[in-house]
Design an enzyme around this catalytic site. Structure first.
Site, short mmCIF file in Angstrom:
data_model
loop_
_atom_site.label_atom_id
_atom_site.label_comp_id
_atom_site.label_asym_id
_atom_site.label_seq_id
_atom_site.Cartn_x
_atom_site.Cartn_y
_atom_site.Cartn_z
N ASP A 283 0.82 -1.23 0.10
CA ASP A 283 -0.06 0.04 0.05
C ASP A 283 0.84 1.11 0.08
O ASP A 283 2.13 1.26 0.16
CB ASP A 283 -0.75 -0.03 1.15
CG ASP A 283 -2.27 0.90 0.88
OD1 ASP A 283 -2.13 1.65 0.07
OD2 ASP A 283 -3.13 0.81 1.75
C1 BGC Z 1 -4.90 3.05 0.05
C2 BGC Z 1 -5.27 2.21 -1.19
C3 BGC Z 1 -5.08 2.74 -2.36
C4 BGC Z 1 -3.69 3.38 -2.30
C5 BGC Z 1 -3.42 4.13 -3.74
C6 BGC Z 1 -3.58 4.17 0.02
O1 BGC Z 1 -3.71 5.13 0.73
O2 BGC Z 1 -4.99 2.64 1.43
O3 BGC Z 1 -6.38 1.56 -0.84
O4 BGC Z 1 -5.27 1.75 -3.38
O5 BGC Z 1 -3.95 4.46 -1.56
O6 BGC Z 1 -4.12 5.21 -4.01
#
Ligand code: BGC
Length: 754
Positions: A283
């Site tokens: 993530d």
């Molecule tokens: C979130 C994810 C997301 C990623 C990319 C993160 O902060 O937890 O769910 O896919 O950002 O935008």
């Protein structure tokens, strides 16, 4: 370009139709390519910077174009449109030494340009065929806009509605969650990513992200393995089994080790036990965040992540920075980098990017496929089916267009909130408001409108929500003046329709709340409207269960519409006027108050199950144990009768099966669809078992007066669970079978597994 051509020819030569042949071809192709790659280029494939907007953290990568040219980027996210994608892809394939194409990812969460209901809303349809169809449509649209990869589905089980991200998942139940996870993966990938209108899926957030303590986003998770295996892991596994090509790690820790550095999780469980063959991406900045978790310095957390089984680093660029030296110093064997790099290259191969780096890119396709009539129609259908009728006293709904109706509330004319959060590529200006749909359908002859109140009045909260484009404003009139205007039209009306709820930014990432009721100023408005004595219909938009005890006790009808998406207006108007009949069922319990949280239907019995008249039993002094609206609950404009619950046999043998059935009758005056739910209770096990568990559901549409026999097959597979040794077993003994319209259904029959 020449080299790319050569690679393509090699690949084409090796092409043959059968699957093993295809896997061999891929291996030969990737081997050949990797032989030419330097260590730095291999590490470059593991790097995923963000280029564009919609970020959920700091932007750490600079000079992305220069890095692409140097072969130091494997993919990018937050860039789309054929023009923008072509521009970067041309750099990758024309200006780099090995001409390796990039993967383009994006958070296509509930639609790309055409925005469908938020995931929690769409899960309330319980219609897995529809959900798969939606995913097919979303994939077609996103790929027409240049994308290859979506960071979806989010399959985190969530039982704490304070957590803002309950809006992004399918609720509290592993069985329903697994069915939805599978449908989404199938819809996005369609079993063959080489087809240019398929989208690579990414299961997230692995794992247990939905179990953050106190519902506070990014918070610690601590859970027994038994709970993990039986209650939280099934949807991730279902998505892996459905063929998902990538997995995203979660921000939280699992058993004391951050998921992004957790070898047990990413290697032993995901790859070895479950046989996952795709790649693992972190993530957003999750490698870097391991320093804050307190498990090492930058080099150490990078080492932990690659050793654990991470293949791609989202944004932190720690792999790019630290892996070269870690390999050179012998701390990490190069073959570890090779495995990760191979998985990224394989994903690109499967997407067909080596034969066509500009996969599916054409302005013409974008023009005709994005927001097509067909997609908008599906969007309206999905929205209508996602609505959950929570209350409907005296059949105040559906409304009659000849009634004098007062439409009141900040969401009647609003457009921005309709598409909810995670709708970055969606254009809220194309979302249809309730008011414009009303005008379009009926003109405004009988309808009055008043704002009634601002969405929120709390300036402190408003400041926070507007930080990231919340677009909240305050009307120049005072709260009392707004209420007075509303009362004026309410007094002249036959019925009041109030559209209220949470501004969209109040749910989603980093949007946890400790009080999950309607904002105070909205409650004040409702109380004033209640004093008029007129019937009140509450239309709700929100991204989580709310505490609605007062609303339930005082209002006549409540329709939960979540954030319905681009076609919100028409879907809502169709539903409140009876053109569509609500059939949605909650995928998550609605508590009576915050003190009941976490609350979920499939809890354990305890040694002292609740007995009202007995003091020393498991209960509260000030609130009942039951939720306000249970999992699986939702009314219709019709009534359904369940009768003749029976089993084909009272004994189930080891390899046998029995049938549980019920007669369902539509007792109402209109055609209606019911989701018939099968729950089973295992009365005694080697470990304690939940008081009931969803084990099947079917959707049945019936004409008024029509009856149908609805049958479920029960076999031992359905009765299995993970025991104390984490073995997936079923144990002989007695079981209860419940069939009904929600999880609170009490009528049951029993059988014995021999
Ligand atoms: C979130 C994810 C997301 C990623 C990319 C993160 O902060 O937890 O769910 O896919 O950002 O935008």
């Amino acid at each position: 370009m020449k080299k790319l051509f050569l690679l393509t020819v090699i690949m084409a030569l090796w092409c043959c139709s059968d699957k093993t042949g295809e896997a061999d071809n891929m291996k030969i192709f990737v081997d050949e390519l990797m032989r030419k790659m330097t260590l730095e280029e291999k590490i470059g494939q593991l790097n995923l910077p963000t280029v564009g907007f919609d970020v959920t953290g700091p932007i750490l990568s600079s000079d992305v174009e220069a890095k692409i040219k140097a072969g130091l980027v494997g993919g990018v996210f937050n860039t789309f449109t054929p023009t923008a994608v072509r521009k970067l892809q041309e750099i990758a394939v024309n200006e780099t030494r090995l001409h390796i194409p990039l993967i383009f990812g994006y958070d296509v969460i509930h639609g790309h340009r055409t925005i469908f209901p938020i995931p929690l809303g769409i899960s309330a349809t319980w219609d897995t065929d529809l959900i798969e169809k939606v995913a097919v449509s979303v994939a077609d649209e996103a790929t027409a806009d240049g994308l290859h990869w979506t960071f979806s589905p989010m399959v985190d089980i969530a039982r704490d509605p304070r957590w803002g991200r309950v809006s992004e998942g399918a609720g509290e139940d592993p069985f329903l969650g697994s069915a939805i996870a599978k449908a989404m993966v199938k819809g996005y990938e369609q079993g063959d990513l080489s087809n240019p209108n398929t989208l690579m899926s990414c299961i997230k957030h692995f794992a247990l992200y939905g179990a953050a303590e106190a519902g506070r986003d990014y918070n610690t998770v601590d859970m027994s393995k038994i709970r993990m295996y039986n209650e939280y892991l099934p949807p991730y596994k279902a998505a892996v089994d459905a063929g998902a090509s990538s997995v995203m790690t979660s921000f939280n820790e699992v058993d004391g080790i951050p998921a992004t550095g957790n070898k047990w999780l990413l290697n032993d469980l995901l790859r070895l036990q479950w046989g996952f063959e795709g790649f693992v991406v972190t993530d957003y900045t999750a490698i870097m965040e391991m320093e804050n978790h307190g498990v090492g310095n930058s080099e150490q957390v990078t080492e932990r992540s690659i050793n654990a089984g991470v293949d791609m680093d989202m944004v932190s660029e720690y792999m790019l920075k630290y892996l070269p030296a870690l390999v050179k110093s012998g701390k990490i064997p190069e073959k570890q980098i090779d495995s990760a790099c191979r998985r990224i290259l394989e994903a690109k191969y499967k997407l067909g990017l080596f034969s066509d780096p500009f996969r599916g890119l054409s302005e013409e396709r974008a023009d005709t496929h994005i927001m097509s009539d067909e997609k908008l129609d599906l969007c309206r259908e999905a929205a209508e089916k996602s609505f959950v009728l929570l209350k409907n006293e005296n059949q105040v709904l559906p409304l009659n267009k000849n009634q004098k109706i007062a439409f009141i509330g900040p969401l009647i004319k609003d457009q921005r909130n309709l598409i909810g959060n995670w709708s970055g590529a969606g254009d809220w200006k194309r979302a249809e408001s309730i008011w414009s749909a009303l005008v379009e359908k009926f003109g405004t002859a009988h309808f009055d409108y008043a704002l009634g109140c601002n969405l929120i009045d709390d300036s402190c909260l408003m400041k926070k929500l507007n930080q990231n484009g919340g677009q909240l404003t305050i009307d120049p009139l005072s709260p009392q003046q707004l209420i007075n205007q509303a009362l004026q039209i309410a007094r002249n009306a036959d019925v009041i329709v109030a559209a209220l709820g949470e501004p969209f930014g109040m749910s989603g990432e980093a949007a946890s709340r400790s009080d999950i009721s309607l904002p105070e100023n909205q409650k004040t408005l409702l109380k004033a409207l209640k004093n008029t004595g007129k019937p009140i219909v509450l239309l709700l938009m929100n991204g989580r269960p709310l505490c609605l005890q007062w609303e339930n006790d005082n209002l006549d009808a409540i329709l939960e519409t979540w954030y319905p998406g681009t076609k919100a207006g028409e879907a809502i108007v169709n539903t409140i006027f009876g053109i569509a009949n609500p059939s949605g069922k909650l995928s998550i319990s609605f508590p009576r108050n915050v003190g009941q949280i976490p609350i979920y239907y499939n809890h354990k019995n305890t040694g002292r199950p609740m007995q009202e008249e007995q003091k020393y039993t498991s209960k509260y002094l000030d609130v009942s144990n039951d939720p306000l609206y249970p999992f699986g609950y939702g009314l219709s404009y019709s009534d359904f009768e369940y009768a003749d619950l029976s089993l084909s046999d009272s004994i189930l043998s080891e390899n046998g099966r029995i049938t549980a059935s019920v007669t369902l009758t539509n007792k109402g005056a209109v055609e209606a669809t019911e989701t018939v739910q099968l729950y089973i209770r295992d009365l005694a096990g080697s470990i304690t078992r939940p008081v009931k568990e969803l084990k099947g559901f079917q959707q049945v549409s019936l004409q008024p007066g029509e009856s149908k026999n609805v049958a479920f097959t029960i076999d031992t597979e359905l009765l299995k669970f993970y025991n104390a040794a984490l073995k997936y077993v079923c144990e002989p003994g007695d079981f209860h079978v419940f069939i009904g319209g929600n999880s609170a259904t009490k009528a049951h029959v029993g059988f014995t597994l021999k």
